[in-house]
Design an enzyme around this catalytic site. Structure first.
Site, PDB file in Angstrom:
ATOM      1  N   GLY A  46       1.175  -1.135  -0.149  1.00 34.55           N
ATOM      2  CA  GLY A  46       0.162  -0.217   0.213  1.00 34.55           C
ATOM      3  C   GLY A  46       0.706   1.423   0.274  1.00 34.55           C
ATOM      4  CD  GLU A 101       1.235   0.347   7.125  1.00 31.30           C
ATOM      5  OE1 GLU A 101       1.472   0.757   6.373  1.00 31.30           O
ATOM      6  OE2 GLU A 101       0.358  -0.614   7.366  1.00 31.30           O
ATOM      7  CG  ASP A 105      -7.174   0.442   9.931  1.00 27.65           C
ATOM      8  OD1 ASP A 105      -8.902   1.638  10.694  1.00 27.65           O
ATOM      9  OD2 ASP A 105      -8.340  -1.190  10.506  1.00 27.65           O
ATOM     10  CE  LYS A 133      -9.498   3.554   7.301  1.00 31.69           C
ATOM     11  NZ  LYS A 133      -9.577   2.020   6.962  1.00 31.69           N
ATOM     12  CG  ASP A 161      -6.056  -3.205  -2.224  1.00 30.19           C
ATOM     13  OD1 ASP A 161      -5.304  -2.966  -0.600  1.00 30.19           O
ATOM     14  OD2 ASP A 161      -6.277  -4.604  -2.320  1.00 30.19           O
TER      15      ASP A 161
END
Ligand code: 5GP
Ligand code: MG
Length: 178
Positions: A46, A101, A105, A133, A161
């Protein structure tokens, strides 16, 4: 490949991301000023677009390496069990390390990876996440730099993704099923 039809609503534009990366690069260059031993570690897959843009803005002599940790698989929920699928090629003992990163999360991934790398005795280790988040956090971990705070929504684009699709979008968007 995703199994249900969906659309992507733009959340953060390519221009906004580029501007933020300019600011972050300046802060990182200040933090690591004078170093000639910095390794920038991208967490696959990612972060590949973010790290590419970040290192080209960063006015420091650097090396680049990659790690891959298991995370969502093809689903939309964290597994909370972090496995290292691909380790660094090089040693980091005595080196400066910046871990890059895409999203923090629950916090499990970056906390686990940081602990693992710290055990290898780098001179200094910092972390940066493009997105955070905060509402989803389950473990005590915060990145040293965050690009953007985002709500508890599933995002794609700019390297990130949905079941391996949409990494190529130049912006970040939220997935909405139709
Ligand atoms: P953690 O829950 O361990 O902090 O995050 C696990 C991984 O889930 C992160 O590395 C990140 O790549 C991925 N992740 C978190 N939120 C999202 C999201 O909204 N979309 C996608 N595609 N991946 C996410
Ligand atoms: Mg990830």
């Amino acid at each position: 490949m995703p199994e249900r039809p969906y659309v992507i609503d733009e959340l953060i534009s390519a221009k906004t991301i580029a501007a933020r990366i300019e600011d972050l690069s300046r802060e990182i260059a200040e933090e690591f000023a004078g170093t000639d031993k910095l390794i920038v570690v991208g967490l696959l897959r990612g972060s590949f677009v973010f790290i590419a843009d970040l290192v080209r803005e960063l006015d420091l002599p650097i090396e680049v390496d990659f790690m891959e940790a298991s995370s969502y698989g093809d689903g939309m929920e964290s597994t909370r069990e972090v496995r290292i699928l691909k380790d660094l090629r090089g040693a980091i003992e005595g080196r400066d390390v910046l871990v890059v990163e895409d999203i923090v999360d629950t916090g499990y991934t970056l906390k686990h990876v940081s602990g693992l790398l710290n055990a290898r005795k780098p001179a200094r280790m910092k972390t940066i996440a493009l997105l955070n988040k905060q509402a989803r956090r389950e473990v005590d971990f915060n990145a040293d730099w965050v690009g953007f705070e985002i709500p508890d929504e599933f995002v794609v684009g700019y390297g990130i993704d949905f079941a391996q699709r949409n990494r190529d979008l130049p912006y970040i968007g939220t997935v909405r099923f139709t």
